[in-house]
Write a protein that holds these residues in place. Structure first.
Motif, PDB file in Angstrom:
ATOM      1  N   LEU A 290       0.834  -1.196   0.000  1.00 52.09           N
ATOM      2  CA  LEU A 290       0.000   0.000   0.000  1.00 52.09           C
ATOM      3  C   LEU A 290       0.874   1.254   0.000  1.00 52.09           C
ATOM      4  O   LEU A 290       0.652   2.194  -0.782  1.00 52.09           O
ATOM      5  N   GLY A 291       1.873   1.274   0.885  1.00 52.34           N
ATOM      6  CA  GLY A 291       2.775   2.413   0.953  1.00 52.34           C
ATOM      7  C   GLY A 291       3.585   2.595  -0.315  1.00 52.34           C
ATOM      8  O   GLY A 291       3.738   3.711  -0.821  1.00 52.34           O
ATOM      9  N   LEU A 292       4.103   1.491  -0.862  1.00 48.24           N
ATOM     10  CA  LEU A 292       4.928   1.589  -2.054  1.00 48.24           C
ATOM     11  C   LEU A 292       4.133   2.052  -3.272  1.00 48.24           C
ATOM     12  O   LEU A 292       4.569   2.934  -4.021  1.00 48.24           O
ATOM     13  N   LEU A 293       2.952   1.466  -3.481  1.00 44.39           N
ATOM     14  CA  LEU A 293       2.181   1.804  -4.670  1.00 44.39           C
ATOM     15  C   LEU A 293       1.619   3.218  -4.608  1.00 44.39           C
ATOM     16  O   LEU A 293       1.736   3.988  -5.569  1.00 44.39           O
ATOM     17  N   TYR A 294       1.015   3.558  -3.493  1.00 43.29           N
ATOM     18  CA  TYR A 294       0.427   4.887  -3.390  1.00 43.29           C
ATOM     19  C   TYR A 294       1.478   5.961  -3.129  1.00 43.29           C
ATOM     20  O   TYR A 294       1.263   7.132  -3.439  1.00 43.29           O
ATOM     21  N   GLY A 295       2.612   5.565  -2.582  1.00 44.69           N
ATOM     22  CA  GLY A 295       3.715   6.509  -2.444  1.00 44.69           C
ATOM     23  C   GLY A 295       4.352   6.840  -3.778  1.00 44.69           C
ATOM     24  O   GLY A 295       4.868   7.941  -3.980  1.00 44.69           O
ATOM     25  N   ASN A 296       4.337   5.860  -4.695  1.00 46.25           N
ATOM     26  CA  ASN A 296       4.757   6.063  -6.084  1.00 46.25           C
ATOM     27  C   ASN A 296       6.147   6.706  -6.185  1.00 46.25           C
ATOM     28  O   ASN A 296       6.388   7.595  -6.998  1.00 46.25           O
ATOM     29  N   GLY A 297       7.057   6.248  -5.330  1.00 44.99           N
ATOM     30  CA  GLY A 297       8.422   6.745  -5.388  1.00 44.99           C
ATOM     31  C   GLY A 297       8.704   7.953  -4.513  1.00 44.99           C
ATOM     32  O   GLY A 297       9.865   8.341  -4.368  1.00 44.99           O
ATOM     33  N   ASP A 298       7.677   8.535  -3.938  1.00 43.76           N
ATOM     34  CA  ASP A 298       7.855   9.668  -3.028  1.00 43.76           C
ATOM     35  C   ASP A 298       8.162   9.105  -1.641  1.00 43.76           C
ATOM     36  O   ASP A 298       7.342   8.389  -1.054  1.00 43.76           O
ATOM     37  N   TYR A 299       9.331   9.451  -1.096  1.00 43.43           N
ATOM     38  CA  TYR A 299       9.769   8.823   0.145  1.00 43.43           C
ATOM     39  C   TYR A 299       8.843   9.146   1.311  1.00 43.43           C
ATOM     40  O   TYR A 299       8.469   8.268   2.099  1.00 43.43           O
ATOM     41  N   THR A 300       8.442  10.405   1.403  1.00 43.96           N
ATOM     42  CA  THR A 300       7.577  10.809   2.519  1.00 43.96           C
ATOM     43  C   THR A 300       6.219  10.140   2.441  1.00 43.96           C
ATOM     44  O   THR A 300       5.721   9.589   3.430  1.00 43.96           O
ATOM     45  N   LYS A 301       5.582  10.151   1.272  1.00 48.85           N
ATOM     46  CA  LYS A 301       4.271   9.525   1.126  1.00 48.85           C
ATOM     47  C   LYS A 301       4.346   8.027   1.401  1.00 48.85           C
ATOM     48  O   LYS A 301       3.445   7.450   2.021  1.00 48.85           O
ATOM     49  N   THR A 302       5.425   7.396   0.963  1.00 43.82           N
ATOM     50  CA  THR A 302       5.583   5.952   1.170  1.00 43.82           C
ATOM     51  C   THR A 302       5.635   5.621   2.656  1.00 43.82           C
ATOM     52  O   THR A 302       4.917   4.718   3.132  1.00 43.82           O
ATOM     53  N   LEU A 303       6.473   6.326   3.407  1.00 48.11           N
ATOM     54  CA  LEU A 303       6.576   6.065   4.846  1.00 48.11           C
ATOM     55  C   LEU A 303       5.278   6.399   5.559  1.00 48.11           C
ATOM     56  O   LEU A 303       4.838   5.653   6.444  1.00 48.11           O
ATOM     57  N   GLU A 304       4.671   7.521   5.217  1.00 45.65           N
ATOM     58  CA  GLU A 304       3.435   7.949   5.877  1.00 45.65           C
ATOM     59  C   GLU A 304       2.327   6.915   5.693  1.00 45.65           C
ATOM     60  O   GLU A 304       1.660   6.520   6.657  1.00 45.65           O
ATOM     61  N   ILE A 305       2.107   6.470   4.479  1.00 46.21           N
ATOM     62  CA  ILE A 305       1.000   5.541   4.217  1.00 46.21           C
ATOM     63  C   ILE A 305       1.271   4.181   4.846  1.00 46.21           C
ATOM     64  O   ILE A 305       0.380   3.588   5.476  1.00 46.21           O
ATOM     65  N   ALA A 306       2.496   3.664   4.703  1.00 48.65           N
ATOM     66  CA  ALA A 306       2.817   2.357   5.298  1.00 48.65           C
ATOM     67  C   ALA A 306       2.675   2.393   6.809  1.00 48.65           C
ATOM     68  O   ALA A 306       2.307   1.391   7.435  1.00 48.65           O
TER      69      ALA A 306
END
Length: 520
Positions: A290-306
């Motif tokens: 979920l974090g990887l796909l919706y973060g889509n390479g953005d480090y902050t979005k990836t960590l936040e969602i995961a």
């Protein structure tokens, strides 16, 4: 590959939508050349990324079970935060120090070290463990060797997250070689896990491996899943997440709800049955994805969602942050997230003799050796990786035919004997051994287990927390029907006791959920 696997593979490509059409950023040839500086930067990014992720999610771990962390809640991050956790709460880093234990064994005993070297190293370490790791530690210390130590008949936590959170090393030492990573995971992952619990580590290791040779998060997530048998629940869960992302590309919370609806029921871990707590590998892997796909390479979005997905919300961003850190490299991790990292890179993780700076170097050497072992070449300034096309590992399933039907509260001390009856095909009694004062030395109980009038097992229970038996006892695959259980403490002692918490009953088919939770 058998016919069943092929059939499921065809179905899986339908689920995944683009199995036969890798992205433009996917590796299209049989090899990839990386400069040695780039290779080392990616290895550093993997180790640093998981350290950042586990620290970020630390204060939220298992505080949000069956819910996500709301947007209005700020998760802290500041300069000095990593040091604060490393010095103050070293147990947070179990998914790092377990990794480092295995890396250290490779360094000391060589890349062909036998499985017993890894099993004995962590079983005799001073650090605290939980769930599948602790159950495996107990097994190893009491003569049950790998892979039996991780098998679900010997380990009620076989499907838990444990190897998933510590498999990073397998991928980081096998750049572009997911099958080589899977071979290591077969040996080490079965020390503590089986079935879906093992697949979690296979999958995470493969994502790390492929992150060296692709800059496309979506490709890595999909391609790594090919290492997992398509007939497994783990595969189906992650395939669902990929499809839901395609249906709801701008709404991670909608996908989170779909994950809850379909995949949140726990069967194995006794603490998660009839509870919102869920340490199962596949649902927590779903949150990584979920974090990887919706973060889509953005480090902050990836960590936040995961992290905001909840449950094991330190380990999940650790895996996601490590995989993305491998993909983009250490130097490209945003400086915001590396605040204070340099201050701890020479600090040994507690209970180990390894620091981040040491594992950067050690992991790099191991990766170079694995590249050469697997048909690649290492030159003065470049490494040529012989890219492996992912192949599925063998199929296995934990807790097959078992359905939780009842949890019964006990809440009493066992000083000499305890007996109860249940109806079903299996049972797990939760509890632990205790001493009544810190000034007392630790003590080891010897307990006889009788079922239906026959002694079926004698086991020990230590008051030493690092050597504890995670549950009092468990027994599966009993004939369906009524059963009488009796525990007899062979060596009771004043000042020491065994506390029985509750027991979970299993049967061969589910019952009406309305009537499935009985408390006495």
């Amino acid at each position: 590959m058998n016919r069943l696997t092929l059939t499921f593979g065809v179905l899986a490509c339908s689920w995944l939508g683009s199995c036969s059409q890798p992205s433009q950023d996917a590796p299209t040839s049989g090899s990839k050349v990386l400069s040695l500086a780039e290779l080392k930067d990616k290895i550093k990014g993997g180790w640093a990324g998981q350290t950042i992720g586990v620290t970020f999610g630390g204060p939220t771990e298992f505080r949000y079970n069956g819910t996500f962390i709301q947007d209005y809640q700020t998760i802290p991050w500041y300069d000095g935060y990593i040091r604060k956790w490393m010095e103050g709460e070293p147990g947070l880093y179990d998914d790092i120090y377990m990794d480092l234990t295995f890396v250290d064994v490779f360094e000391r005993a060589g890349l062909d070290a036998p499985v017993d070297s890894f099993a004995n190293a962590f079983a005799n370490a001073e650090y605290v463990l939980w769930h599948a790791n602790q159950a495996a530690r107990y097994n190893i210390l009491n003569g049950i060797k790998a892979p039996e130590s991780g098998h679900w008949l010997n380990n009620p936590h076989a499907d838990d997250i444990d190897y998933q959170i510590e498999s990073d090393f397998a991928g980081l030492m096998n750049p572009g070689m997911p099958n080589s990573a899977s071979a290591i995971s077969d040996k080490i992952g079965h020390i503590m896990n089986y079935g879906d619990g093992w697949y979690g580590g296979v999958y995470v290791g493969a994502m790390y491996s492929l992150a060296f040779v692709s800059d496309d998060v979506h490709y890595v997530v999909k391609e790594a899943l090919r290492t997992v048998p398509a007939e497994s629940d783990f595969y189906k869960c992650i395939a669902d997440v990929i499809n839901w992302h395609e249906q709801y590309p701008d709404d991670w919370k909608r996908t989170w709800f779909e994950i809850q609806k379909k995949w949140s029921e726990e069967v194995g871990c006794p603490e998660g049955v009839f509870a919102t707590f869920n340490i199962d590998a596949k649902i927590n892997a779903a949150y990584i994805v979920l974090g990887l796909l919706y973060g889509n390479g953005d480090y902050t979005k990836t960590l936040e969602i995961a992290t905001r997905a909840g449950q094991d919300s330190d380990c999940n961003p650790s895996s996601a942050g490590g995989i993305l850190g491998t993909m983009i490299g250490y130097d490209s991790i945003p400086s915001y997230w590396k605040m204070g990292l340099a201050d701890v890179e020479d600090m040994n993780f507690k209970y180990t003799t390894m620091s981040l700076n040491k594992v950067y170097e050690t992991g790099y050497r191991h990766a170079l050796e694995m590249i050469k072992r697997n048909g690649g070449e290492v030159g003065d300034s470049t490494a040529t990786i012989a890219i492996q096309q992912p192949e599925p590992v063998r199929y296995e399933k934990s807790f097959e035919g078992l359905y939780p039907v009842e949890r019964v509260t006990v809440n009493q001390n066992i000083t000499s004997e305890y007996a109860f009856d249940f109806e079903g095909t299996g049972v797990v009694l939760l509890g632990s051994a205790h001493k009544d004062g810190e000034e007392l030395t630790d003590y080891v109980f010897s307990v006889d287990l009788h079922i239906d009038g026959e002694k079926v097992e004698t086991f020990t229970m230590s008051t030493d927390y690092t050597k504890r038996r995670h549950e009092i006892f468990w027994k599966y695959q009993l004939p369906k029907g009524k059963h009488a259980v009796k525990l007899v403490v062979a060596n009771p002692r004043d000042g020491y006791r065994i506390w029985a918490n509750n027991y979970v009953v299993y049967s061969d088919k589910p019952v009406d959920g309305i009537n499935s939770h009985h408390v006495e």
